[in-house]
Design a protein around this motif. Structure first.
Motif, short mmCIF file in Angstrom:
data_model
loop_
_atom_site.label_atom_id
_atom_site.label_comp_id
_atom_site.label_asym_id
_atom_site.label_seq_id
_atom_site.Cartn_x
_atom_site.Cartn_y
_atom_site.Cartn_z
N SER A 161 0.81 -1.21 0.00
CA SER A 161 0.00 0.00 0.00
C SER A 161 0.85 1.26 0.00
O SER A 161 0.31 2.37 0.07
CB SER A 161 -0.93 0.01 1.22
OG SER A 161 -0.18 0.10 2.42
N GLN A 257 -4.21 3.19 -10.79
CA GLN A 257 -5.08 2.56 -9.80
C GLN A 257 -4.31 2.25 -8.52
O GLN A 257 -4.84 2.40 -7.41
CB GLN A 257 -5.68 1.27 -10.38
CG GLN A 257 -6.58 1.49 -11.57
CD GLN A 257 -7.70 2.47 -11.27
OE1 GLN A 257 -8.39 2.36 -10.25
NE2 GLN A 257 -7.90 3.44 -12.15
N LEU A 260 -3.90 5.52 -6.59
CA LEU A 260 -5.14 5.90 -5.89
C LEU A 260 -5.34 5.04 -4.64
O LEU A 260 -5.77 5.55 -3.59
CB LEU A 260 -6.34 5.75 -6.83
CG LEU A 260 -6.40 6.73 -8.00
CD1 LEU A 260 -7.57 6.38 -8.92
CD2 LEU A 260 -6.53 8.17 -7.51
N ALA A 261 -5.01 3.75 -4.73
CA ALA A 261 -5.11 2.87 -3.57
C ALA A 261 -4.12 3.29 -2.48
O ALA A 261 -4.43 3.21 -1.28
CB ALA A 261 -4.87 1.42 -3.99
N GLN A 262 -2.94 3.74 -2.88
CA GLN A 262 -1.96 4.22 -1.92
C GLN A 262 -2.47 5.44 -1.18
O GLN A 262 -2.35 5.54 0.06
CB GLN A 262 -0.65 4.56 -2.63
CG GLN A 262 0.11 3.36 -3.17
CD GLN A 262 1.25 3.77 -4.09
OE1 GLN A 262 1.69 4.92 -4.07
NE2 GLN A 262 1.73 2.84 -4.90
N VAL A 263 -3.06 6.37 -1.92
CA VAL A 263 -3.60 7.58 -1.29
C VAL A 263 -4.73 7.23 -0.33
O VAL A 263 -4.81 7.75 0.78
CB VAL A 263 -4.09 8.58 -2.36
CG1 VAL A 263 -4.80 9.76 -1.70
CG2 VAL A 263 -2.92 9.07 -3.20
N ARG A 264 -5.60 6.31 -0.75
CA ARG A 264 -6.70 5.88 0.12
C ARG A 264 -6.15 5.28 1.42
O ARG A 264 -6.63 5.59 2.51
CB ARG A 264 -7.57 4.86 -0.61
CG ARG A 264 -8.72 4.30 0.25
CD ARG A 264 -9.49 3.24 -0.51
NE ARG A 264 -10.24 3.84 -1.60
CZ ARG A 264 -11.47 4.36 -1.47
NH1 ARG A 264 -12.07 4.35 -0.28
NH2 ARG A 264 -12.08 4.87 -2.51
N SER A 265 -5.14 4.40 1.28
CA SER A 265 -4.57 3.75 2.46
C SER A 265 -3.90 4.77 3.38
O SER A 265 -4.06 4.71 4.61
CB SER A 265 -3.55 2.70 2.02
OG SER A 265 -2.91 2.12 3.12
N LEU A 267 -4.53 8.02 3.59
CA LEU A 267 -5.55 8.89 4.18
C LEU A 267 -6.24 8.17 5.33
O LEU A 267 -6.49 8.75 6.39
CB LEU A 267 -6.56 9.30 3.12
CG LEU A 267 -7.71 10.22 3.59
CD1 LEU A 267 -7.16 11.51 4.20
CD2 LEU A 267 -8.66 10.52 2.43
N ARG A 268 -6.55 6.87 5.12
CA ARG A 268 -7.17 6.08 6.19
C ARG A 268 -6.24 6.01 7.41
O ARG A 268 -6.69 6.15 8.55
CB ARG A 268 -7.48 4.67 5.67
CG ARG A 268 -8.02 3.70 6.72
CD ARG A 268 -9.35 4.14 7.28
NE ARG A 268 -9.81 3.24 8.32
CZ ARG A 268 -10.61 2.20 8.09
NH1 ARG A 268 -11.01 1.92 6.84
NH2 ARG A 268 -11.01 1.43 9.08
#
Length: 323
Positions: A161, A257, A260-265, A267-268
């Protein structure tokens, strides 16, 4: 942002590695200075690439990374940063192993930046500040970052991630390791490296890997490479495989993609950290003790107490925002 931090960031962007090291220390310490610095870091899409190198202890990751650095630097104009996550000292909380010591051959090169980061007990193989440090390096214009994770006895899934290409390092004779971590390996690995390929058990380990990968479509199967890092063998093939993987996921759109998954992780993780800090401060309040006593003598049920605590935390958050 404080003037001294702004000056350090300006110097780091201009290529001052000392300033860059000091800013990573700010991120590791956390607090208001870290938050101020975080707010100045902006991602520039496509400006850098990150490779994660992970695997269980004793696989020879650090030696392999040192050899890989030498191969990368053979290319004119190449610059590379390394974030090496090490176990923490129980006393100082600092990095125990210190990859900068183990990679003396590269520390003097102006084209290399090496930083050891203490895991500080964080599970998943990455230090809490690793993602922030990666983003700082990107902000400062480093085109390639390697992240070597700490070995904790299992494959660390967090690295997937935080990086674009994941290299999983194994040794011959680790067939049981492959089976035990089969699901995790399939999830994170883009390239497998069987290091110490001159040892017994090489072919059995390769067969185990190929069997575990057989159910995947051919286009999705990770490459399996063999290296002898202590002799520099296989480093060129590994660097070529990394470049080929980057080209493939860039052309297919998968890289976007993944980003984007890295940013989501991330941010979470940021939200989780903020909430954890607020919960810790909340439980230091005297009102908590009153609720605990009320629960213990039956005047208040646990669910209602939890709702009250959440309401109190949000009220405190709103008050701090208003002030």
């Amino acid at each position: 942002m404080p003037d001294d931090l702004a000056l350090q960031l300006e110097r780091a962007v201009a290529g001052d590695r000392g300033a860059l090291a000091r800013l990573i220390s700010v991120l590791e310490r956390g607090g208001s200075a870290s938050t101020s610095l975080e707010r100045k870091l902006r991602v520039r899409p496509g400006s850098s690439y990150t490779v994660g190198i992970t695997g269980a202890p004793g696989a020879g990751k650090s030696t392999l990374v040192s050899t890989l650095l030498g191969e990368i630097l053979e290319e004119p104009g190449q610059q590379v940063a390394l974030l090496a996550v090490d176990p923490s000292s129980p006393l100082s909380r600092g990095a125990l192993l210190g990859d900068r010591v183990r990679m003396q051959a590269h520390t003097a090169s102006p084209e290399v930046f090496i930083r050891s980061m203490a895991s500080r007990g964080h599970l998943g193989g990455l230090a809490m500040a690793t993602r922030s440090a990666r983003r700082l390096l990107e902000h400062c214009g480093w085109p390639l970052t390697l992240i070597e994770t700490v070995g904790v006895g299992q494959v660390e899934l967090d690295v997937a991630s935080a990086t674009d290409t994941v290299v999983v390092v194994l040794n011959p004779g680790w067939g049981d390791e492959v089976q035990a971590n089969k699901a995790g390996l399939m999830e994170v690995a883009d390239i497998f490296v069987i290091n110490k390929a001159d040892k017994a058990g090489l072919e059995a380990t390769r067969r185990d890997l190929e069997g575990a990968l057989a159910s995947l479509p051919p286009a999705r199967r990770p490459q399996i490479l063999e290296t002898i890092a202590t002799e520099g063998k296989g480093a060129a093939a590994l660097w070529q495989a990394i470049r080929e993987h980057r080209a493939a996921i860039t052309a297919s759109g998968e890289l976007m993609q993944r980003r984007l998954a890295q940013v989501r992780s991330e941010l979470r993780g940021m939200v989780d950290a903020v909430l954890a800090d607020r919960v810790q401060r909340l439980f230091a309040e005297e009102e908590v003790d009153a609720r605990i006593l009320a629960i213990s003598d039956g005047r208040l049920d646990m669910a209602e107490a939890g709702e009250q605590m959440l309401a109190l935390m949000y009220d405190q958050a709103n008050d701090s925002t208003m002030t």
